[in-house]
Structures are given as C-alpha cells and as structure tokens.
Design a protein around this motif. Structure first.
Motif, PDB file in Angstrom:
ATOM      1  N   ALA A  29       0.875  -1.174   0.000  1.00 55.31           N
ATOM      2  CA  ALA A  29       0.000   0.000   0.000  1.00 55.31           C
ATOM      3  C   ALA A  29       0.909   1.220   0.000  1.00 55.31           C
ATOM      4  O   ALA A  29       2.118   1.114   0.234  1.00 55.31           O
ATOM      5  N   ILE A  30       0.321   2.399  -0.256  1.00 54.41           N
ATOM      6  CA  ILE A  30       1.116   3.624  -0.237  1.00 54.41           C
ATOM      7  C   ILE A  30       0.368   4.741   0.484  1.00 54.41           C
ATOM      8  O   ILE A  30      -0.865   4.742   0.553  1.00 54.41           O
ATOM      9  N   VAL A  31       1.152   5.687   0.986  1.00 54.98           N
ATOM     10  CA  VAL A  31       0.630   6.958   1.495  1.00 54.98           C
ATOM     11  C   VAL A  31       1.381   8.055   0.756  1.00 54.98           C
ATOM     12  O   VAL A  31       2.615   8.093   0.779  1.00 54.98           O
ATOM     13  N   SER A  32       0.643   8.931   0.090  1.00 48.28           N
ATOM     14  CA  SER A  32       1.270   9.956  -0.743  1.00 48.28           C
ATOM     15  C   SER A  32       0.713  11.334  -0.413  1.00 48.28           C
ATOM     16  O   SER A  32      -0.471  11.609  -0.635  1.00 48.28           O
ATOM     17  N   VAL A  33       1.572  12.181   0.120  1.00 43.41           N
ATOM     18  CA  VAL A  33       1.183  13.568   0.383  1.00 43.41           C
ATOM     19  C   VAL A  33       1.134  14.326  -0.944  1.00 43.41           C
ATOM     20  O   VAL A  33       2.014  14.193  -1.781  1.00 43.41           O
ATOM     21  N   SER A  34       0.098  15.094  -1.137  1.00 41.26           N
ATOM     22  CA  SER A  34      -0.167  15.848  -2.372  1.00 41.26           C
ATOM     23  C   SER A  34      -0.551  14.949  -3.534  1.00 41.26           C
ATOM     24  O   SER A  34      -0.601  15.394  -4.683  1.00 41.26           O
ATOM     25  N   GLY A  35      -0.806  13.678  -3.255  1.00 40.14           N
ATOM     26  CA  GLY A  35      -1.433  12.808  -4.246  1.00 40.14           C
ATOM     27  C   GLY A  35      -0.522  12.282  -5.323  1.00 40.14           C
ATOM     28  O   GLY A  35       0.473  11.614  -5.044  1.00 40.14           O
ATOM     29  N   TYR A  36      -0.860  12.594  -6.560  1.00 39.48           N
ATOM     30  CA  TYR A  36      -0.198  12.016  -7.734  1.00 39.48           C
ATOM     31  C   TYR A  36       0.804  13.024  -8.273  1.00 39.48           C
ATOM     32  O   TYR A  36       0.431  14.049  -8.843  1.00 39.48           O
ATOM     33  N   LEU A  37       2.095  12.738  -8.102  1.00 42.20           N
ATOM     34  CA  LEU A  37       3.133  13.705  -8.452  1.00 42.20           C
ATOM     35  C   LEU A  37       4.075  13.216  -9.551  1.00 42.20           C
ATOM     36  O   LEU A  37       5.122  13.832  -9.779  1.00 42.20           O
ATOM     37  N   ILE A  38       3.724  12.137 -10.228  1.00 37.26           N
ATOM     38  CA  ILE A  38       4.582  11.637 -11.304  1.00 37.26           C
ATOM     39  C   ILE A  38       4.749  12.728 -12.358  1.00 37.26           C
ATOM     40  O   ILE A  38       3.790  13.363 -12.786  1.00 37.26           O
ATOM     41  N   THR A  39       5.996  12.941 -12.776  1.00 38.18           N
ATOM     42  CA  THR A  39       6.331  14.037 -13.683  1.00 38.18           C
ATOM     43  C   THR A  39       6.147  13.653 -15.144  1.00 38.18           C
ATOM     44  O   THR A  39       6.577  12.580 -15.572  1.00 38.18           O
ATOM     45  N   SER A  40       5.535  14.536 -15.903  1.00 38.65           N
ATOM     46  CA  SER A  40       5.486  14.450 -17.357  1.00 38.65           C
ATOM     47  C   SER A  40       6.306  15.614 -17.901  1.00 38.65           C
ATOM     48  O   SER A  40       5.930  16.780 -17.718  1.00 38.65           O
ATOM     49  N   LEU A  41       7.408  15.324 -18.562  1.00 34.91           N
ATOM     50  CA  LEU A  41       8.247  16.392 -19.093  1.00 34.91           C
ATOM     51  C   LEU A  41       7.498  17.222 -20.120  1.00 34.91           C
ATOM     52  O   LEU A  41       7.663  18.446 -20.184  1.00 34.91           O
ATOM     53  N   GLU A  42       6.668  16.577 -20.913  1.00 35.68           N
ATOM     54  CA  GLU A  42       5.926  17.312 -21.935  1.00 35.68           C
ATOM     55  C   GLU A  42       4.972  18.320 -21.306  1.00 35.68           C
ATOM     56  O   GLU A  42       4.907  19.481 -21.719  1.00 35.68           O
ATOM     57  N   LYS A  43       4.241  17.900 -20.276  1.00 33.68           N
ATOM     58  CA  LYS A  43       3.313  18.818 -19.622  1.00 33.68           C
ATOM     59  C   LYS A  43       4.054  19.938 -18.898  1.00 33.68           C
ATOM     60  O   LYS A  43       3.541  21.061 -18.785  1.00 33.68           O
ATOM     61  N   ASN A  44       5.238  19.630 -18.395  1.00 32.03           N
ATOM     62  CA  ASN A  44       6.004  20.656 -17.697  1.00 32.03           C
ATOM     63  C   ASN A  44       6.531  21.743 -18.619  1.00 32.03           C
ATOM     64  O   ASN A  44       7.009  22.776 -18.153  1.00 32.03           O
ATOM     65  N   LEU A  45       6.441  21.531 -19.923  1.00 38.64           N
ATOM     66  CA  LEU A  45       6.853  22.557 -20.875  1.00 38.64           C
ATOM     67  C   LEU A  45       5.766  23.599 -21.106  1.00 38.64           C
ATOM     68  O   LEU A  45       6.017  24.651 -21.684  1.00 38.64           O
ATOM     69  N   GLU A  46       4.552  23.299 -20.654  1.00 35.10           N
ATOM     70  CA  GLU A  46       3.437  24.227 -20.853  1.00 35.10           C
ATOM     71  C   GLU A  46       3.537  25.385 -19.861  1.00 35.10           C
ATOM     72  O   GLU A  46       3.776  25.172 -18.671  1.00 35.10           O
ATOM     73  N   PRO A  47       3.360  26.622 -20.316  1.00 31.73           N
ATOM     74  CA  PRO A  47       3.433  27.761 -19.396  1.00 31.73           C
ATOM     75  C   PRO A  47       2.255  27.798 -18.437  1.00 31.73           C
ATOM     76  O   PRO A  47       1.175  27.287 -18.736  1.00 31.73           O
ATOM     77  N   LEU A  48       2.482  28.397 -17.293  1.00 33.56           N
ATOM     78  CA  LEU A  48       1.459  28.560 -16.277  1.00 33.56           C
ATOM     79  C   LEU A  48       1.034  30.021 -16.222  1.00 33.56           C
ATOM     80  O   LEU A  48       1.721  30.900 -16.743  1.00 33.56           O
ATOM     81  N   PRO A  49      -0.077  30.324 -15.561  1.00 32.59           N
ATOM     82  CA  PRO A  49      -0.444  31.724 -15.345  1.00 32.59           C
ATOM     83  C   PRO A  49       0.670  32.456 -14.604  1.00 32.59           C
ATOM     84  O   PRO A  49       1.407  31.847 -13.813  1.00 32.59           O
ATOM     85  N   PRO A  50       0.833  33.757 -14.823  1.00 31.50           N
ATOM     86  CA  PRO A  50       1.950  34.497 -14.228  1.00 31.50           C
ATOM     87  C   PRO A  50       2.088  34.328 -12.718  1.00 31.50           C
ATOM     88  O   PRO A  50       3.201  34.158 -12.211  1.00 31.50           O
ATOM     89  N   ALA A  51       0.978  34.373 -12.002  1.00 29.26           N
ATOM     90  CA  ALA A  51       1.065  34.250 -10.545  1.00 29.26           C
ATOM     91  C   ALA A  51       1.593  32.878 -10.135  1.00 29.26           C
ATOM     92  O   ALA A  51       2.298  32.737  -9.131  1.00 29.26           O
ATOM     93  N   ALA A  52       1.250  31.854 -10.910  1.00 33.23           N
ATOM     94  CA  ALA A  52       1.738  30.514 -10.615  1.00 33.23           C
ATOM     95  C   ALA A  52       3.222  30.393 -10.935  1.00 33.23           C
ATOM     96  O   ALA A  52       3.989  29.763 -10.192  1.00 33.23           O
TER      97      ALA A  52
END
Length: 344
Positions: free
Chosen positions: A171-194
């Motif tokens: 079993a697992i316990v994961s703080v902040s849930g699902y954090l597996i990284t997608s490099l492609e999605k990480n290339l997408e810009p976020l709103p300025p405040a983020a």
C-alpha cells in the motif's frame, strides 16, 4: 517540491481547501480529516534523533538509513523530499515501530551520509533513477514488499514505484497525491502568478543559481521551509539537524539536476528512458492508497484533481493547518495513515 501543475490548481483558491473524503474512509480517517492543525500537531517534536544510522550497498549507492521496530514486522519504507531529510520521520517512525512495523527511513541520493559508490556515476536526480534507488535498497534488505509513504520528492518516488513496480507495494501513502512528472506537460506555461511560485526552479536553471545555492544552501533551504509551512513553529535545532544533510558532497548536483531535468533543461540517462516513457503516459496506480492534502496544496487539497489516478482501494484526507512537511508537522496523523493504508 510539488508539481507545477498542482501549484496552478492550488493558486486558484489558496487557503480555501475543505475537508474531503471518499466512501472508503474508515472511522479514523474521517476523524483525521475533521481535526484542526493544533490537534494534528500533537506529538510533533517528541524525538530529536533517528538513532544509529546504518549503511548498505544498494545499486549505485551506499545508502544510509535509520531502522526502527522488529525485523519480523511488516516493512514500511518512508521517503523524504527537498529540502528535507530522514528527520522528517523522526516522530513517525517510533510510532509505527511501537505498532509492530519494521520501519526503514533512508537518506535519498545527495542527502546525509548516503554516497555514490563510484565517482564516475552521473549525479542524476530524475524520478526513475531515485525510484530505482529504493528498489535497490529493498532488494539489499531482502524486502519483497513494503508499505511506502512519502511527501515531496518522496511522494513522487512512491508514485513511480507503485506505477512501475506495483508488486513491491502493499500500500502507499502519498502527500499531495499524484506527483509523477510528465516532461511534456512541464513545458506548458502557467499563469503568471503561478510561475512566480517557481522562482527557485528558474534560479536553479542559471549558473548564478547554482553558485548561489552552493554558497547559501543553509539560508536558502530554511527560506523554503518557512514559505511552504508558515504555521510550523520549529526551533533552530530542528532545522539544523536536517540541514546537516545538505553538506553531502553531491547534494547541490542532485538538486540542480532534478529541477533542470523536470524543465527539460538537462538530459537524463538513456538507461532510464523506458521507464520515463511509461511515466509520461500518466499511469494509474492500482495498489491500495491513502493520499493527503494540506494547506500547502491550497484548492488542490481536496484531492479531486487526481482522484481518477488511483484505481484501487483508496481514501483521501485533508490536514487543515499543516504545511508541506506533513510527517514532521503531523506525525501521529501521518503514522495513522500508514497503518490504515496497510489495512485497506
């Protein structure tokens, strides 16, 4: 730290997180979601030492770890993140040991006494490399299957192992849930405040940032502690015990590579490509799981954004008034989540 996409969700309504749950919640789980930060902090700071630190050759590392509880107990492996170390579990581990668990708390690559076995090994911080360190550690300790728990880098590592090697997870316990990284999605810009919230990642992307972290890691990492856990009233000695781990000779290299790799500014190693291809698809996690949201997650604390990623027995808990270092800030509640996950 947490994923960039999750931060965007949280930013929309920071501080507005409510109590969330699922039909799978046990009575103790329901109680945990309803408690205040003051209640959850009970037991924090009761211990100051991890006891004797052991070392074992495990894959490319000689991994340093603390061990608690009977060797015959159900194994539990607890993983820290950045900028933290094994002391995040200094109060959790004794609770689990008293409940009969065999608890293993390693220092990740680049932290504390953990060392690379060869000077020729690339100092790689990518997610699959870190996950394979833990698989190697379990193999070295002859642990076929464990309950895995983690936050920050640790939660990401737990998720990667559950997705790629589910047979190793009871079993697992994961703080902040699902954090597996997608490099492609990480290339997408976020709103300025983020984007503002990721100042340190962009800082690390520069040579000025590398030099700055090398020179100022003590103050830099304590600043992160204060930003992500503003209600946690730790003392100077508590931070100093963890900060000693940042003196590891590979710490800066691992941290810088981790964040540059996530932004596709640094290459990983080809030997991990097949794992990263699987992870890029956002695989579901089918092992029994409890996820935890805290104030750090903001509007994402309710877990709804990643609920469909967990297809097995599942419960979600919200720890109101708790910051990012959940196990050290709320040790009894985190330990209870581990015990409950084991019995899902």
């Amino acid at each position: 730290m947490i994923s960039r996409r999750r931060f965007t969700q949280a930013l929309a309504a920071t501080g507005a997180a409510g109590v969330a749950g699922s039909s799978a919640l046990t009575a103790s789980a329901a109680s945990a979601t309803a408690r205040t930060g003051a209640d959850l902090r009970a037991g924090a700071g009761e211990h100051t030492t991890l006891g004797p630190i052991k070392r074992i050759k495990a894959g490319v590392l000689e991994t340093a770890y603390a061990e608690f509880g009977p060797r015959t107990g159900q194994p539990v492996v607890l993983l820290h993140g950045w900028p933290y170390d094994a002391h995040s579990y200094v109060d959790v581990a004794p609770i689990l040991a008293a409940a009969g668990y065999r608890v293993i708390v390693p220092f990740l690559r680049g932290y504390g006494p953990t060392r690379f076995r060869s000077s020729r090994t690339f100092r790689n911080g990518q997610q699959s490399a870190v996950a394979l360190d833990i698989i190697a550690l379990m193999d070295a300790l002859e642990i076929d299957q464990a309950v895995l728990g983690g936050f920050d880098w640790g939660a990401r590592t737990v998720g990667v192992i559950a997705a790629l090697w589910p047979e190793r997870c009871k079993a697992i316990v994961s703080v902040s849930g699902y954090l597996i990284t997608s490099l492609e999605k990480n290339l997408e810009p976020l709103p300025p405040a983020a984007e503002l919230g990721w100042w340190y990642q962009y800082y690390f992307a520069t040579e000025r940032g590398v030099k700055g972290y090398q020179q100022n890691w003590y103050a830099f990492n304590e600043l992160i502690w204060k930003i992500v856990s503003p209600l946690w009233k730790y003392d100077a000695a508590t931070y100093a015990r963890t900060a000693a781990s940042f003196r590891n000779p590979d710490h800066v290299a691992i941290v810088i590579h981790n964040y540059r790799w996530r932004l596709s500014l640094a290459e990983g190693e080809r030997q991990y490509d097949r794992y990263e291809r699987e992870l890029a698809a956002g695989p579901a996690i089918g092992v029994p799981a409890i996820t935890i949201g805290s104030d750090f997650d903001g509007a994402a604390a309710d877990g709804s954004g990643y609920r469909d990623k967990f297809t097995g027995k599942y419960a979600h808990r919200v720890f109101d008034g708790i910051g990012h270092n959940v196990p050290q800030e709320a040790p009894k509640a985190f330990a209870q989540a581990v015990i409950d996950a084991d019995h899902l």
